[in-house]
Design a protein around this motif. Structure first.
Motif, short mmCIF file in Angstrom:
data_model
loop_
_atom_site.label_atom_id
_atom_site.label_comp_id
_atom_site.label_asym_id
_atom_site.label_seq_id
_atom_site.Cartn_x
_atom_site.Cartn_y
_atom_site.Cartn_z
N GLU A 1 3.07 9.93 8.58
CA GLU A 1 2.70 8.51 8.65
C GLU A 1 1.20 8.38 8.44
OE1 GLU A 1 4.64 6.01 8.79
OE2 GLU A 1 6.55 6.78 9.56
N PRO A 2 0.77 7.50 7.51
CA PRO A 2 -0.66 7.31 7.30
C PRO A 2 -1.32 6.72 8.54
CG PRO A 2 0.66 6.10 5.67
CD PRO A 2 1.61 6.66 6.66
N THR A 3 -2.60 7.07 8.74
CA THR A 3 -3.36 6.48 9.83
C THR A 3 -3.67 5.02 9.50
OG1 THR A 3 -4.34 8.66 10.11
CG2 THR A 3 -5.35 6.84 11.34
N SER A 4 -4.04 4.78 8.24
CA SER A 4 -4.22 3.40 7.79
C SER A 4 -4.04 3.34 6.28
CB SER A 4 -5.61 2.89 8.18
OG SER A 4 -6.60 3.66 7.55
N GLY A 5 -4.03 2.13 5.74
CA GLY A 5 -3.80 1.96 4.31
C GLY A 5 -2.37 1.56 4.04
N ALA A 6 -2.06 1.29 2.76
CA ALA A 6 -0.73 0.80 2.42
C ALA A 6 -0.16 1.57 1.24
CB ALA A 6 -0.81 -0.68 2.08
N ILE A 7 1.13 1.82 1.31
CA ILE A 7 1.83 2.49 0.21
C ILE A 7 3.04 1.65 -0.16
CG2 ILE A 7 3.07 4.56 -0.50
CD1 ILE A 7 1.41 6.13 1.50
N SER A 8 3.21 1.42 -1.46
CA SER A 8 4.40 0.67 -1.87
C SER A 8 5.08 1.37 -3.04
CB SER A 8 4.01 -0.76 -2.25
OG SER A 8 3.18 -0.72 -3.40
N ILE A 9 6.38 1.23 -3.08
CA ILE A 9 7.18 1.72 -4.20
C ILE A 9 7.87 0.51 -4.80
CG2 ILE A 9 9.14 3.14 -4.90
CD1 ILE A 9 8.48 5.03 -2.60
N ASP A 10 7.67 0.30 -6.08
CA ASP A 10 8.26 -0.85 -6.77
C ASP A 10 7.89 -2.15 -6.05
OD1 ASP A 10 9.61 -1.88 -8.87
OD2 ASP A 10 11.61 -1.67 -8.00
N GLY A 11 6.65 -2.20 -5.57
CA GLY A 11 6.16 -3.41 -4.92
C GLY A 11 6.59 -3.58 -3.47
N LYS A 12 7.45 -2.67 -2.97
CA LYS A 12 7.92 -2.82 -1.59
C LYS A 12 7.17 -1.85 -0.67
CE LYS A 12 12.34 -2.32 -2.76
NZ LYS A 12 12.87 -2.69 -4.08
N ASP A 13 6.62 -2.39 0.39
CA ASP A 13 5.89 -1.59 1.36
C ASP A 13 6.84 -0.56 2.00
OD1 ASP A 13 4.54 -0.56 3.54
OD2 ASP A 13 3.48 -2.44 3.95
N VAL A 14 6.46 0.71 1.96
CA VAL A 14 7.38 1.73 2.47
C VAL A 14 7.58 1.61 3.99
CG1 VAL A 14 6.94 3.41 0.65
CG2 VAL A 14 5.53 3.46 2.71
N ARG A 15 6.60 0.99 4.67
CA ARG A 15 6.75 0.88 6.13
C ARG A 15 7.75 -0.20 6.53
NH1 ARG A 15 0.53 0.37 7.13
NH2 ARG A 15 1.04 -0.92 5.35
N LYS A 16 8.12 -1.05 5.56
CA LYS A 16 9.06 -2.12 5.88
C LYS A 16 10.50 -1.61 5.89
CE LYS A 16 6.16 -5.63 6.07
NZ LYS A 16 5.25 -5.88 4.93
N GLN A 17 10.72 -0.38 5.35
CA GLN A 17 12.07 0.17 5.33
C GLN A 17 12.20 1.24 6.40
OE1 GLN A 17 12.73 1.46 1.12
NE2 GLN A 17 10.79 0.44 0.79
N GLY A 18 13.41 1.42 6.91
CA GLY A 18 13.64 2.52 7.84
C GLY A 18 13.33 3.82 7.12
N HIS A 19 12.76 4.82 7.84
CA HIS A 19 12.33 6.01 7.07
C HIS A 19 13.49 6.80 6.50
CE1 HIS A 19 12.95 8.13 10.80
NE2 HIS A 19 11.98 7.45 11.40
N ASP A 20 14.65 6.81 7.19
CA ASP A 20 15.80 7.53 6.63
C ASP A 20 16.28 6.85 5.35
OD1 ASP A 20 15.72 9.37 8.64
OD2 ASP A 20 17.19 8.33 9.89
N GLU A 21 16.37 5.53 5.42
CA GLU A 21 16.82 4.75 4.26
C GLU A 21 15.87 4.98 3.08
OE1 GLU A 21 19.64 3.44 4.34
OE2 GLU A 21 19.50 2.62 2.31
#
Ligand SMILES: Nc1ncnc2c1ncn2[C@@H]1O[C@H](COP(=O)(O)OP(=O)(O)OP(=O)(O)O)[C@@H](O)[C@H]1O
Ligand SMILES: [Mg+2]
Lengths: 403, 213
Positions: free
Chosen positions: A77-97
């Motif tokens: 898990e990043p300490t800060s900053g944002a990562i997105s795949i296809d415009g979707k923030d990865v933190r908005k999805q469950g990590h298993d999903e």
């Protein structure tokens, strides 16, 4: 969409299927500070990885490549900053999903030793609840994609495979649910140089077909140059020293760190950028396993060939025997394809020279999608092509000097 | 001797089955308890010291003493015997289960997470199957040990082959003393061997071919 139908048609015609199936990845100001660390392992990394490209992360040991990669699928898990795949923030999805839709391949394949090849590949489709027959078709298709005969390898356990084969299954497992993004951490680090070159060739061939977004970590600049559409050269703390195409990095290193890292002899490296498919391939006499040997010999002799390229029932070259080796045969026998060292059409001329040096034919057999036979490349055509490139390069620098 | 056995064959068979039944059920329950505890311990590292201490102390409690401690709680009878045997049976399995679970390659666990397995799926499909050969070795040790402990428990608390041994010991010099002791001991040895064979078979069936030695 069934993956099976889609990929079965592909062996014949790559161009038809080369739509981008990957997704864009964006990292913005990503920081990772491990507990108890003074300086962050990744210090504000911003990067946009275009859909459908292979981006190679290279840099010295400990510069934060693995950490950066694992933040994309949230293994870290990043300490800060944002990562997105296809415009979707990865933190908005469950990590298993999230992880079920991001392929992950690491050194050696990391196969589960208690599961057969089939079970290993089926893991993610099963987690996604696919039905049994769809999974079974998919496993066959993937094994075929990575150049392993499904009938022979499905039921094997990892310990019954060579290192290279395990790695292939690892790639198949990562691609199982057809994820738009594939993350690879030094995937070919644990195999011998010849196997590594083959696996690299295969990855290029697979990518030509699938057009995923692939982020691949390596510490080998030559591997980065060969595989990457773009290369990210990282310094301590995952600071981006340069992010560009291999051509541009070789032609214009951003600073001393980059030129040191890329190494000397970069004109020689320019040559390694040239690919086998830039050269016209020679036609060669072919025969299928099971054909009449006498007929094959006759065909070869009429065009003056002293050997025959043998293809299996799916059009993949498996051997290149001399005519005298066939004289005692009634039918063309079957061969172990592992013994024939082929080149993918996207292999570099460096690879081509290496391969030819180990071949007694003074040439090499070239394959395209799904290891289909394309033709033969010979020593003189490679050296001629290299000379031309060199002259062009010299003329260009001359021109620059004068103009 | 033969006469002794044929005279009492029904009773001997009954006691033998009773003995086997007690031990197998106790070990089965102990396996479940031990594996559950081991999973807990390997997740919370602070517990592992505690677990080691407990199992060390546990093994030093003489079985007679434990049976004595349990009597006021569970009374005389099969239940008390079952609790006592289960208690001892847990210890070797627990130790092996902890070692086995901790021995699973960390990169494989990370791969399982990387593929999107939940904690529970990863435990069930990766960690337990990989640790299973070591756990099963613990179960075999436990089974052998429990055969003896069940003999002691049976003496105090009811039927089982243990009763014969103690009857024999109590009647030393008497007509059937040796017969009793021999039937009890040999019976236990045979049951133990059969149980071990069963566990070997279970291993063949449940340990993946990919990791079998
Ligand atoms: N779990 C961790 N806890 C603390 N520090 C860590 C951890 N993982 C990595 N580091 C540190 O973070 C830095 C970056 O590590 P990382 O594994 O990302 O490097 P890398 O570029 O992949 O190196 P290599 O080429 O050797 O694999 C290193 O200094 C490393 O020691
Ligand atoms: Mg690394």
């Amino acid at each position: 969409m069934t993956a099976t139908n889609e990929t079965q048609s592909v062996g014949q015609d790559a161009a038809r299927n080369s739509e981008v199936s990957g997704a864009e990845i964006r990292l913005e100001g990503v920081v990772k500070r491990y507990a108890g660390q003074k300086t962050p392992a990744v210090d504000s990394l911003s990067l946009t990885i275009p859909a459908g490209e292979i981006v190679m992360l290279v840099g010295p040991s400990g510069c934060g490549k693995t950490t950066s990669l694992k933040m994309i699928n949230r293994l870290i898990e990043p300490t800060s900053g944002a990562i997105s795949i296809d415009g979707k923030d990865v933190r908005k999805q469950g990590h298993d999903e999230l992880r079920r839709h991001v392929g992950y391949v690491i050194q050696g394949g990391s196969l589960f030793p208690h599961m057969t090849v089939e079970k290993n590949i089926a893991i993610v489709p099963k987690l996604l609840g696919w039905d049994a027959s769809r999974i079974s078709d998919r496993v066959d298709d993937l094994l075929d994609l990575v150049g392993l005969d499904p009938a022979k390898y499905r039921k094997r356990y990892p310990r019954e495979l060579s290192g290279g084969q395990q790695q292939r299954v690892g790639v198949a497992r990562g691609l199982a649910a057809d994820p738009p993004v594939l993350l690879m951490d030094e995937p070919f680090g644990a195999v011998d140089p010849i196997t590594r070159q083959r696996l690299q060739d295969e990855l290029l061939s697979i990518q030509r077909e699938l057009r995923k977004t692939i982020v691949c970590v390596t510490h080998d600049i030559d591997e980065a140059i060969k595989l990457g559409d773009r290369i990210v050269i990282l310094q301590e703390g995952a600071h981006v020293a340069q992010y560009d195409t291999p051509e541009n990095i070789l032609a214009a290193p951003a600073d001393d760190f980059v030129s040191d890292f890329v190494g000397s002899g970069s004109t020689l490296k320019q040559l390694s950028l040239a690919r086998v498919n830039e050269i016209d391939l020679a036609d060669w006499t072919t025969a299928a396993v099971g054909d009449s040997a006498a007929e094959a010999i006759r065909k070869a002799q009429t065009v003056g060939h002293d050997a025959v390229v043998v293809l299996d029932n799916r059009g993949r070259p498996v051997a290149w025997p001399w005519l005298r080796q066939l004289r005692n045969e009634d039918r063309i026998p079957s061969y172990d394809p592992e013994k024939l060292h082929t080149l993918d059409s996207r292999a570099t001329l460096n690879d081509a020279l290496d391969t030819m040096l180990t071949s007694s034919h003074g040439g090499a057999v070239v394959t395209g999608d799904r290891d289909q036979y394309l033709g033969v490349i010979d020593f003189t055509s490679v050296t001629d092509h290299m000379r031309t490139l060199e002259q062009q390069a010299a003329a260009a620098t001359d021109g620059q000097a004068r103009g | 001797m033969w006469q002794f056995i044929t005279d009492r064959s029904d009773q001997i068979v009954y006691n033998t089955l009773q003995h086997a039944n007690l031990v197998i059920q106790a070990v089965a329950l102990a396996t479940v308890i031990a594996v559950a505890l081991a999973v807990l311990i390997t997740r919370v590292p602070r517990l592992s010291g505690l677990a080691n201490a407990l199992s060390a102390i546990g093994l030093t409690i003489p079985s007679f003493a434990l049976v004595g401690l349990l009597l006021p709680l569970a009374g005389i009878g099969a239940t008390t015997a079952f609790i006592a045997v289960t208690f001892y049976a847990v210890l070797p399995i627990l130790r092996n289960a902890v070692v086995g679970l901790q021995g699973v390659d960390k990169t494989l666990l990370e791969s399982s997470r990387g593929l999107g397995m939940s904690e529970l799926t990863s435990l069930w499909r990766v960690r337990l199957p990989l640790a299973w050969p070591v756990i099963l070795a613990g179960v075999r040790t436990s089974m052998q040990m429990s055969m003896g402990i069940a003999a002691i428990a049976a003496y105090v608390l009811g039927p089982g082959l243990g009763g014969y041994i103690f009857t024999g010991l109590a009647q030393i010099g008497g007509a059937n003393a040796v017969n009793y002791a021999v039937v009890g001991t040999v019976g236990i040895v045979i049951v133990a061997l059969l149980a071990d064979l069963l566990l070997l078979l279970l291993g063949r069936l449940t340990i993946s071919k990919g990791i079998r030695a």
